[in-house]
Each structure stands twice: as structure tokens, then as C-alpha cells.
Design a protein around this motif. Structure first.
Motif, PDB file in Angstrom:
ATOM      1  N   ILE A  37      -1.450  -2.879  -8.481  1.00 51.00           N
ATOM      2  CA  ILE A  37      -0.645  -1.811  -9.074  1.00 51.00           C
ATOM      3  C   ILE A  37      -0.529  -0.624  -8.132  1.00 51.00           C
ATOM      4  O   ILE A  37       0.557  -0.081  -7.903  1.00 51.00           O
ATOM      5  CB  ILE A  37      -1.247  -1.374 -10.429  1.00 51.00           C
ATOM      6  N   MET A  38      -1.639  -0.200  -7.540  1.00 49.20           N
ATOM      7  CA  MET A  38      -1.629   0.990  -6.697  1.00 49.20           C
ATOM      8  C   MET A  38      -0.883   0.754  -5.387  1.00 49.20           C
ATOM      9  O   MET A  38      -0.164   1.624  -4.900  1.00 49.20           O
ATOM     10  CB  MET A  38      -3.062   1.446  -6.420  1.00 49.20           C
ATOM     11  N   TYR A 131      -2.111  -8.388  -3.029  1.00 47.41           N
ATOM     12  CA  TYR A 131      -1.249  -7.538  -2.214  1.00 47.41           C
ATOM     13  C   TYR A 131      -0.443  -6.600  -3.110  1.00 47.41           C
ATOM     14  O   TYR A 131      -0.981  -5.685  -3.702  1.00 47.41           O
ATOM     15  CB  TYR A 131      -0.346  -8.395  -1.339  1.00 47.41           C
ATOM     16  N   ALA A 132       0.866  -6.814  -3.201  1.00 47.30           N
ATOM     17  CA  ALA A 132       1.744  -5.965  -3.999  1.00 47.30           C
ATOM     18  C   ALA A 132       2.933  -6.794  -4.446  1.00 47.30           C
ATOM     19  O   ALA A 132       3.096  -7.950  -4.043  1.00 47.30           O
ATOM     20  CB  ALA A 132       2.220  -4.759  -3.180  1.00 47.30           C
ATOM     21  N   SER A 133       3.783  -6.218  -5.280  1.00 51.88           N
ATOM     22  CA  SER A 133       4.956  -6.955  -5.742  1.00 51.88           C
ATOM     23  C   SER A 133       5.897  -7.237  -4.580  1.00 51.88           C
ATOM     24  O   SER A 133       6.026  -6.436  -3.643  1.00 51.88           O
ATOM     25  CB  SER A 133       5.693  -6.160  -6.817  1.00 51.88           C
ATOM     26  N   SER A 261       2.776   2.925   5.477  1.00 50.95           N
ATOM     27  CA  SER A 261       2.398   1.889   6.429  1.00 50.95           C
ATOM     28  C   SER A 261       0.904   1.586   6.421  1.00 50.95           C
ATOM     29  O   SER A 261       0.456   0.670   7.121  1.00 50.95           O
ATOM     30  CB  SER A 261       2.840   2.297   7.849  1.00 50.95           C
ATOM     31  N   GLN A 262       0.142   2.328   5.630  1.00 51.70           N
ATOM     32  CA  GLN A 262      -1.243   1.934   5.361  1.00 51.70           C
ATOM     33  C   GLN A 262      -1.269   0.573   4.671  1.00 51.70           C
ATOM     34  O   GLN A 262      -2.228  -0.184   4.799  1.00 51.70           O
ATOM     35  CB  GLN A 262      -1.939   2.992   4.490  1.00 51.70           C
ATOM     36  N   LEU A 263      -0.217   0.269   3.896  1.00 52.37           N
ATOM     37  CA  LEU A 263      -0.011  -1.031   3.248  1.00 52.37           C
ATOM     38  C   LEU A 263      -1.061  -1.372   2.202  1.00 52.37           C
ATOM     39  O   LEU A 263      -1.172  -2.523   1.785  1.00 52.37           O
ATOM     40  CB  LEU A 263       0.054  -2.165   4.282  1.00 52.37           C
ATOM     41  N   ALA A 264      -1.805  -0.400   1.762  1.00 55.21           N
ATOM     42  CA  ALA A 264      -2.817  -0.648   0.732  1.00 55.21           C
ATOM     43  C   ALA A 264      -3.220   0.684   0.113  1.00 55.21           C
ATOM     44  O   ALA A 264      -3.283   1.697   0.801  1.00 55.21           O
ATOM     45  CB  ALA A 264      -4.050  -1.344   1.313  1.00 55.21           C
ATOM     46  N   ALA A 265      -3.481   0.645  -1.200  1.00 51.76           N
ATOM     47  CA  ALA A 265      -3.918   1.863  -1.885  1.00 51.76           C
ATOM     48  C   ALA A 265      -4.875   1.531  -3.017  1.00 51.76           C
ATOM     49  O   ALA A 265      -5.010   2.309  -3.953  1.00 51.76           O
ATOM     50  CB  ALA A 265      -2.704   2.624  -2.430  1.00 51.76           C
ATOM     51  N   GLY A 266      -5.541   0.386  -2.915  1.00 50.93           N
ATOM     52  CA  GLY A 266      -6.356  -0.086  -4.030  1.00 50.93           C
ATOM     53  C   GLY A 266      -7.809   0.305  -3.985  1.00 50.93           C
ATOM     54  O   GLY A 266      -8.564  -0.009  -4.911  1.00 50.93           O
TER      55      GLY A 266
END
Length: 442
Positions: A37-38, A131-133, A261-266
Motif C-alpha cells: 500500500i505505501m 512490490y506495488a500495483s 525513485s527510492q521505489l519503496a516506502a514500506g
């Protein structure tokens, strides 16, 4: 599965669902779905910030061209984004991220299915929670390709025909950019070699700069820009207020460009890194503007606002290859060098009679090369020779491919407007309208 039971309430019979919990799989915990989600949210927020950079490019270019060409620049900017979005969907995304093997698998698939996006109302059990959607990732990558085309638009302003330019955009965004982008971000050979470009100093900005340089050489300078004696005639922009607004919009959008571009926020570490990227991005922009301001005062004895604006953008381009690892001081001096590069290279291009209307080549190409080299000062996994290899590879491929394409377009349909059209302005001759009809031609 739902079962039903009857409940008597106030004399009425109510049929209420009763969940057969024993037969259902346990609901996923937030620890399982939170990163998905994040990260998806990061892509969406960063994506619309980068999209807003299209407005920044449009305002910057509209302010730096003469009033008789403003409507054309605005037309080019909204058209290039639209064509880039379509081409990246049609070909570019699958070409840049080929998956297993070097194929363009599914390049006609979008006509027949919607596999590029997650199904409507997808359940957690069916999503790639690691990952992400898919839609958010696709959108985030799409807005980057449009930024590359925007770089070319500004450099070739005031003398290029609209349709040949848009044909070039179709090929650049649908083929050239995705191919070279796959070398690094698609898990290609440069990525395997250890080349490092966090958010695209080379993959995006230098590619746009090389494409613009090739176009400027083949297209030639504007009429009257250079005299036979080698004198440079300045052509002041129509609206420096718009140019300044455009620069601030680009500065804002860059937080999405680099932060996303960090490509992650979880995780705590991921989101903390995003905040670190924001701080470094801002510092580099500020240092680039300040350095350009001081340099123009020293060199020209007066401050040049357009140099200051481009200094800020050069600082942003310089930090884009590695906005995470440096300290704030590191971001400051990297961005400052970018601002100095702009002041020194703009007159260098004039000596070679390469006419870059908005300073896109110094900002995106030269500062992009500098930023890619500067990675080695703070990223211990990067080495100078690999960084130079990446710079060389992108330069040879992009400049060579774009040079050939510009030559073909020039030889077939022509790329330059007539002298009469250039003198009268592209607004009336190419579009039949003016951005400022109440005022005389600039």
C-alpha cells in the motif's frame, strides 16, 4: 463463503449474514499489505509530481522564447506528453522492462487485454504484495519518458516544424529511450556491470540532452543568432515571470522525480530515506542557483536571471544520479558545481554556433554527466570507470540514433520552417493563432 441465520428483533425477522470464519483464509495483516500500500502510494504521489513537471517545462519554455513563438511551445509541450504517454503504453514499457529475455512480448497486447494493469478490485491474495500495483509502477515510469522529450522541445524552439518534431518524439519515447533505459533500469547489461544512476541523471536527462544536441546541430541556429564575425545576438525571452514559475514547478516536481525513485516506502528505513532524498534534492537546487548567481556577477558584472534559473535546474540534474547517499554538504557542493557548469558551457555552445534556446543542453547533458560522475564520491559500490562506461554508452547510442533520425526527417519531410515563417513567428505561420494577440510580435 457467507451463510445466513434468522434473528428476531422487535418482532421482525431479519436475515443477517454470518461469516463462516472457519472456512475462510485469515485476513492479511498490515505487516503483509502495508509495504504494498505505501509503495503504491509513493509511486502515485511521486508520479503526479513528476507529471506536474510537464507544466514546469511548458512555462519555462514559454517564458524563454519570444512572444511570437509562445503558442507553438505550449502546443509542443502538451502534444509531446500525449504522444509519449501513448507510445510508452504501446511499445515502450514492455521494451524497457522485457522480463524474461530481450523481447517485446505483448507489444500489441494492450489492444486486446488489460494485463498492464491490475484487475479491478484485486484481492490482497492476488496482488504482488512484495512490490506495488502494476498501474502505479507503469504510471511512474511513464512520466519520466515525457520529461526526456521536453528537454528536446526547449532546445530546438523557434525554428522547428511541429509535425517532424512530434514524429521524432514518437520514436524517441517509444523506441530509443526504452531501449537505453532497459540497459540500467530493466536489468540490462549496464546494471549488471555495476553502473549506478539512482533517478536518471544519465538515463533521463543526458539522453534528452544528447537528443537535443543532435537536433540542434542538424537544425542549425535561429536566423540572426550568430553573425559572420562570430558575434552572438541575444534574443530575450518574452516573459521571465513565466520562466521563473516554470523553474519553481520543476523544482517541486523533482521531489517526486528523486523521492519516488527510492521505489519503496514500506519500512521506517525506506520512508526515512525518501525524506533524506528530499532534503538533498532541495539543497542541490539551492546551491546550483546560488552558484550561478555568484558566477554571473563575477563573470558578467551583472546577475543574469536566466542563468540563475538554469543553475537551480542544473543542481537538480546533478544530484539526481545519487540523491540518497550524500550529506547535505555533499548535496550542496555537487549542486553548486552543476550551477557553475551552466554558466561556463552556455557561451561554449555559442562559440560552436549551437543554438540552444533555453539552455537545455548545458543543464541536462553537461550537468547530467557531472552528476553521474559525482556518484563515486558517496556511493562506495560505484566506480569511476563503470560510470564513464555508462556515460559513453548512452552518449554514443542516443546521439548516434537521434542524429540519424534527424537527418532522415530533414531529407524526407524537412524539419525547419521557412525563413518567412521564422521571421513572422511560428504562432501565426504554423498554428494560425497567437499567445498574445493584443501585442506586437516579439
Amino acid at each position: 463463503m457467507n451463510t445466513f441465520k434468522t434473528l428476531t428483533l422487535g418482532g421482525a425477522l431479519l436475515a443477517l449474514p454470518s461469516m463462516a470464519l472457519a472456512q475462510d483464509a485469515p485476513a492479511p495483516t498490515f505487516d503483509e499489505i502495508g509495504p504494498y500500500i505505501m509503495t503504491t502510494l509513493l509511486f502515485l504521489v511521486a508520479g503526479f509530481l513528476v507529471f506536474f513537471m510537464a507544466a514546469g517545462f511548458a512555462m519555462l519554455e514559454a517564458g524563454l522564447v519570444r512572444s511570437k513563438n509562445v503558442a507553438m511551445q505550449l502546443t509542443k509541450n502538451i502534444a509531446l506528453f500525449s504522444f509519449a504517454a501513448i507510445m510508452y503504453w504501446l511499445i515502450g514499457f514492455n521494451l524497457m522492462y522485457p522480463g524474461d529475455g530481450w523481447t517485446i512480448a505483448g507489444w500489441v497486447g494492450p489492444f486486446f487485454d488489460q494485463t498492464v494493469l491490475d484487475p479491478v478490485g484485486i484481492a490482497a491474495a492476488d496482488a504482488d504484495l512484495g512490490y506495488a500495483s502494476i498501474g502505479s509502477d507503469f504510471f511512474f515510469q511513464l512520466v519520466f519518458v515525457a520529461a526526456t522529450a521536453s528537454i528536446v522541445s526547449g532546445a530546438l524552439a523557434e525554428r522547428i516544424k511541429l509535425w517532424p518534431f512530434l514524429i521524432f518524439v514518437v520514436v524517441l519515447t517509444g523506441v530509443f529511450y526504452p531501449i537505453s533505459g532497459s540497459w540500467q533500469w530493466g536489468g540490462g547489461w549496464l546494471s549488471e556491470a555495476g553502473f549506478s544512476d539512482f533517478a536518471g541523471s544519465t538515463v533521463v536527462h543526458s539522453v534528452g540532452g544528447w537528443a537535443a544536441l543532435a537536433g540542434a546541430i542538424i537544425l542549425g541556429p535561429r536566423l540572426g543568432k550568430y553573425t559572420k564575425e562570430g558575434k552572438v545576438n541575444p534574443f530575450p525571452g518574452s516573459n521571465l515571470a513565466l520562466a521563473t514559475l516554470g523553474t519553481f514547478i520543476l523544482w517541486l516536481g523533482w521531489f517526486g522525480f528523486n523521492g519516488g525513485s527510492q521505489l519503496a516506502a514500506g519500512t521506517v528505513g525506506d520512508i526515512s530515506d525518501v525524506s533524506r532524498i528530499f532534503a538533498n534534492t532541495n539543497m542541490a537546487a539551492a546551491a546550483g542557483a546560488a552558484a550561478a548567481l555568484i558566477m554571473t556577477q563575477l563573470v558578467y558584472k551583472k546577475i543574469d536571471l536566466t542563468m540563475v534559473l538554469n543553475g537551480a535546474l542544473a543542481g537538480l540534474v546533478s544530484i539526481t544520479a545519487e540523491p540518497l547517499a550524500p550529506s547535505l554538504f555533499g548535496a550542496l557542493w555537487i549542486g553548486a558545481v552543476g550551477g557553475i557548469i551552466v554558466v561556463l558551457t552556455v557561451p561554449m555552445l555559442d562559440k560552436f554556433k549551437i543554438d540552444d534556446v533555453v539552455g537545455a543542453i548545458p543543464v541536462h547533458l553537461f550537468a547530467g554527466i557531472w552528476g553521474t560522475i559525482a556518484v563515486v564520491f558517496y556511493n562506495s559500490d560505484a566506480n569511476l570507470m563503470t560510470q564513464l562506461l555508462g556515460i559513453f554508452a548512452y552518449g554514443v547510442f542516443t546521439f548516434g540514433a537521434c542524429l540519424i533520425l534527424w537527418i532522415v526527417l530533414k531529407a524526407t519531410i524537412g524539419i525547419r520552417v521557412s525563413e518567412e515563417a521564422e521571421v513572422n513567428g511560428l504562432d501565426t505561420t504554423e498554428l494560425g493563432m497567437e499567445a498574445y494577440p493584443e501585442f506586437s510580435k516579439g
